[in-house]
Design a protein around this motif. Structure first.
Motif, mmCIF file in Angstrom:
data_model
loop_
_atom_site.group_PDB
_atom_site.id
_atom_site.type_symbol
_atom_site.label_atom_id
_atom_site.label_comp_id
_atom_site.label_asym_id
_atom_site.label_seq_id
_atom_site.Cartn_x
_atom_site.Cartn_y
_atom_site.Cartn_z
ATOM 1 N N ALA A 156 0.977 -0.907 -0.018
ATOM 2 C CA ALA A 156 0.190 0.179 -0.116
ATOM 3 C C ALA A 156 0.474 1.128 -0.230
ATOM 4 O O ALA A 156 2.196 1.387 0.374
ATOM 5 C CB ALA A 156 -0.261 -0.196 0.990
ATOM 6 N N VAL A 157 0.705 1.927 -1.111
ATOM 7 C CA VAL A 157 1.097 3.566 -0.918
ATOM 8 C C VAL A 157 0.092 4.563 -0.521
ATOM 9 O O VAL A 157 -0.649 4.591 -0.939
ATOM 10 C CB VAL A 157 1.580 3.382 -2.399
ATOM 11 N N VAL A 158 0.596 5.631 0.591
ATOM 12 C CA VAL A 158 -0.758 6.225 1.040
ATOM 13 C C VAL A 158 -0.059 7.318 1.061
ATOM 14 O O VAL A 158 1.342 7.410 0.949
ATOM 15 C CB VAL A 158 -0.786 5.984 2.396
ATOM 16 N N GLU A 159 -1.553 8.461 0.434
ATOM 17 C CA GLU A 159 0.037 10.036 0.145
ATOM 18 C C GLU A 159 -1.007 10.658 1.155
ATOM 19 O O GLU A 159 -0.672 12.153 1.381
ATOM 20 C CB GLU A 159 -0.818 10.339 -0.770
ATOM 21 N N ASN A 160 -1.238 10.409 2.969
ATOM 22 C CA ASN A 160 -1.438 11.017 3.589
ATOM 23 C C ASN A 160 -0.629 10.572 4.739
ATOM 24 O O ASN A 160 -1.239 8.896 5.064
ATOM 25 C CB ASN A 160 -2.604 11.922 3.515
ATOM 26 N N ASP A 161 -1.217 11.235 5.932
ATOM 27 C CA ASP A 161 -1.260 10.850 6.881
ATOM 28 C C ASP A 161 -1.999 11.102 8.434
ATOM 29 O O ASP A 161 -1.990 11.027 9.140
ATOM 30 C CB ASP A 161 0.406 11.078 7.924
ATOM 31 N N SER A 162 -3.168 10.343 7.392
ATOM 32 C CA SER A 162 -4.180 10.938 8.514
ATOM 33 C C SER A 162 -5.084 9.276 8.816
ATOM 34 O O SER A 162 -4.222 8.367 8.883
ATOM 35 C CB SER A 162 -5.426 11.450 7.901
ATOM 36 N N CYS A 163 -6.319 9.460 9.212
ATOM 37 C CA CYS A 163 -6.377 8.333 9.802
ATOM 38 C C CYS A 163 -6.887 7.273 9.492
ATOM 39 O O CYS A 163 -7.199 5.872 9.499
ATOM 40 C CB CYS A 163 -7.420 8.516 10.765
ATOM 41 N N ALA A 164 -7.478 7.377 7.778
ATOM 42 C CA ALA A 164 -7.253 6.925 7.079
ATOM 43 C C ALA A 164 -6.013 5.630 6.803
ATOM 44 O O ALA A 164 -6.242 4.427 6.217
ATOM 45 C CB ALA A 164 -7.182 7.301 5.594
ATOM 46 N N ALA A 165 -4.829 6.139 7.048
ATOM 47 C CA ALA A 165 -3.827 5.298 6.760
ATOM 48 C C ALA A 165 -3.958 3.663 8.227
ATOM 49 O O ALA A 165 -3.642 3.118 7.918
ATOM 50 C CB ALA A 165 -2.496 5.707 7.352
ATOM 51 N N ASP A 166 -4.127 4.175 9.477
ATOM 52 C CA ASP A 166 -4.129 3.875 10.238
ATOM 53 C C ASP A 166 -5.644 1.930 10.231
ATOM 54 O O ASP A 166 -5.072 1.246 9.827
ATOM 55 C CB ASP A 166 -4.808 3.645 11.664
ATOM 56 N N ALA A 167 -6.205 2.559 9.190
ATOM 57 C CA ALA A 167 -7.435 1.518 8.568
ATOM 58 C C ALA A 167 -7.103 0.658 7.152
ATOM 59 O O ALA A 167 -7.381 -0.740 7.521
ATOM 60 C CB ALA A 167 -8.474 2.065 8.310
ATOM 61 N N ILE A 168 -6.115 1.454 6.647
ATOM 62 C CA ILE A 168 -5.267 0.410 5.712
ATOM 63 C C ILE A 168 -4.248 -0.547 6.075
ATOM 64 O O ILE A 168 -3.684 -1.269 5.708
ATOM 65 C CB ILE A 168 -4.486 1.660 4.299
ATOM 66 N N GLN A 169 -3.665 -0.071 7.209
ATOM 67 C CA GLN A 169 -2.836 -0.751 7.809
ATOM 68 C C GLN A 169 -3.450 -1.723 8.432
ATOM 69 O O GLN A 169 -3.007 -3.002 8.168
ATOM 70 C CB GLN A 169 -2.000 -0.050 8.880
ATOM 71 N N PHE A 170 -4.430 -1.407 9.337
ATOM 72 C CA PHE A 170 -5.377 -3.445 9.899
ATOM 73 C C PHE A 170 -5.848 -3.679 9.278
ATOM 74 O O PHE A 170 -5.713 -5.217 8.790
ATOM 75 C CB PHE A 170 -6.221 -1.993 11.317
ATOM 76 N N VAL A 171 -6.598 -3.329 7.973
ATOM 77 C CA VAL A 171 -7.805 -4.382 6.957
ATOM 78 C C VAL A 171 -7.078 -5.387 6.310
ATOM 79 O O VAL A 171 -6.733 -6.098 6.045
ATOM 80 C CB VAL A 171 -8.977 -3.077 6.697
ATOM 81 N N THR A 172 -5.719 -4.303 5.594
ATOM 82 C CA THR A 172 -4.621 -4.557 4.754
ATOM 83 C C THR A 172 -3.266 -5.936 5.129
ATOM 84 O O THR A 172 -2.886 -6.332 4.171
ATOM 85 C CB THR A 172 -4.579 -4.262 3.638
ATOM 86 N N GLY A 173 -2.951 -5.104 6.614
ATOM 87 C CA GLY A 173 -1.576 -5.878 6.700
ATOM 88 C C GLY A 173 -0.853 -5.083 6.592
ATOM 89 O O GLY A 173 0.315 -5.965 6.697
ATOM 90 N N CYS A 174 -0.388 -4.442 5.769
ATOM 91 C CA CYS A 174 0.510 -3.591 5.240
ATOM 92 C C CYS A 174 1.462 -2.447 6.079
ATOM 93 O O CYS A 174 0.058 -1.507 7.033
ATOM 94 C CB CYS A 174 -0.085 -2.931 4.236
ATOM 95 N N THR A 175 2.376 -2.798 6.442
ATOM 96 C CA THR A 175 2.682 -1.844 8.014
ATOM 97 C C THR A 175 4.362 -1.309 7.646
ATOM 98 O O THR A 175 4.545 -2.015 6.560
ATOM 99 C CB THR A 175 3.112 -2.688 8.580
ATOM 100 N N PHE A 176 4.414 -0.966 8.076
ATOM 101 C CA PHE A 176 5.879 0.577 7.751
ATOM 102 C C PHE A 176 7.040 -0.538 8.418
ATOM 103 O O PHE A 176 8.490 -0.753 7.662
ATOM 104 C CB PHE A 176 6.146 1.452 9.155
ATOM 105 N N GLY A 177 6.468 -1.881 9.377
ATOM 106 C CA GLY A 177 7.445 -2.587 9.841
ATOM 107 C C GLY A 177 8.003 -3.277 8.796
ATOM 108 O O GLY A 177 9.094 -4.204 9.085
ATOM 109 N N LYS A 178 6.853 -4.072 7.714
ATOM 110 C CA LYS A 178 7.260 -5.353 6.438
ATOM 111 C C LYS A 178 7.274 -4.277 5.903
ATOM 112 O O LYS A 178 8.124 -5.087 4.669
ATOM 113 C CB LYS A 178 5.923 -6.110 6.619
ATOM 114 N N GLY A 179 7.409 -3.206 5.798
ATOM 115 C CA GLY A 179 8.028 -2.134 4.886
ATOM 116 C C GLY A 179 7.641 -2.047 3.166
ATOM 117 O O GLY A 179 7.471 -2.426 1.917
ATOM 118 N N ASN A 180 5.451 -3.343 3.885
ATOM 119 C CA ASN A 180 4.685 -3.147 2.338
ATOM 120 C C ASN A 180 3.610 -1.608 2.828
ATOM 121 O O ASN A 180 2.686 -1.962 2.157
ATOM 122 C CB ASN A 180 3.697 -3.908 2.226
#
Length: 196
Positions: free
Chosen positions: A49-73
């Motif tokens: 996932a490539v997100v173009e903002n650091d809003s609350c939306a990014a948390d939902a994207i991390q949670f639902v898709t499993g994409c995280t900064f730690g994994k690099g995806n």
């Protein structure tokens, strides 16, 4: 809240800490991405996932898709746009999703409430009602009236790499070698370099 969102939305709220329009937006985007890419929440880095903002939306994207900064995806590009690009490494496909909901554009209540709040007025109840209304509208909206989904035009980001760590010559803390700044022939971390 519609039943079709019940379980995973509740879990996303728990992860984020509260329900708000931004979380609802990210939730809708993430669900649309998984559907469009014919993917499920991956165990590892199959989805990017490539997100173009650091809003609350990014948390939902991390949670639902499993994409995280730690994994690099989960890749962050600070453009301040509600634009999200997803890639399925297995299939080699990618999509770009942008929020295009027109239902909020002529609503002047939020700027008015913020102005009143900045002037010292207690508008917390009205702000909460506004957020609840906007969140419900986002969760109810049809994908077609709410999101623009098109093929990704940007290339798939490279897989995450583990990088060597080095010790800063000034503060002594370890940091990624790829972030080193060299001064006087010594490797220093970015904060120490910026203080010099």
């Amino acid at each position: 809240m519609q039943d079709r969102y019940a379980d995973d939305l509740r879990e996303a709220i728990q992860f984020h800490g509260h329900l708000c329009p931004g979380l609802a937006l990210g939730y809708r985007v993430a669900k649309a991405a998984l559907k469009e890419l014919n993917a499920e929440r991956p165990q590892d880095e199959e989805l990017v996932a490539v997100v173009e903002n650091d809003s609350c939306a990014a948390d939902a994207i991390q949670f639902v898709t499993g994409c995280t900064f730690g994994k690099g995806n989960l890749v962050f590009r600070d453009y301040g746009k509600h634009v999200y690009t997803f890639f399925n490494r297995r299939s080699g496909t990618g999509i770009r999703i942008s929020e295009n909901y027109r239902g909020f554009e002529n609503d002047s209540r939020y700027p008015e409430l913020r102005k009143r709040q900045d002037a010292g007025e207690d508008v917390s109840r009205e702000l909460e009602e506004f957020k609840i209304e906007k969140t419900a509208a986002i969760l109810r909206a049809d994908d077609k009236e709410f999101l623009t989904i098109e093929p990704a035009s940007s290339p798939l980001p490279s897989p995450a790499r583990i990088r060597a760590s080095v010790r800063c010559a000034i503060c002594g803390e370890r940091f990624m070698e790829s972030r080193a700044r060299v001064t006087g022939g010594k490797s220093v971390c970015i904060p120490c370099f910026e203080r010099m």
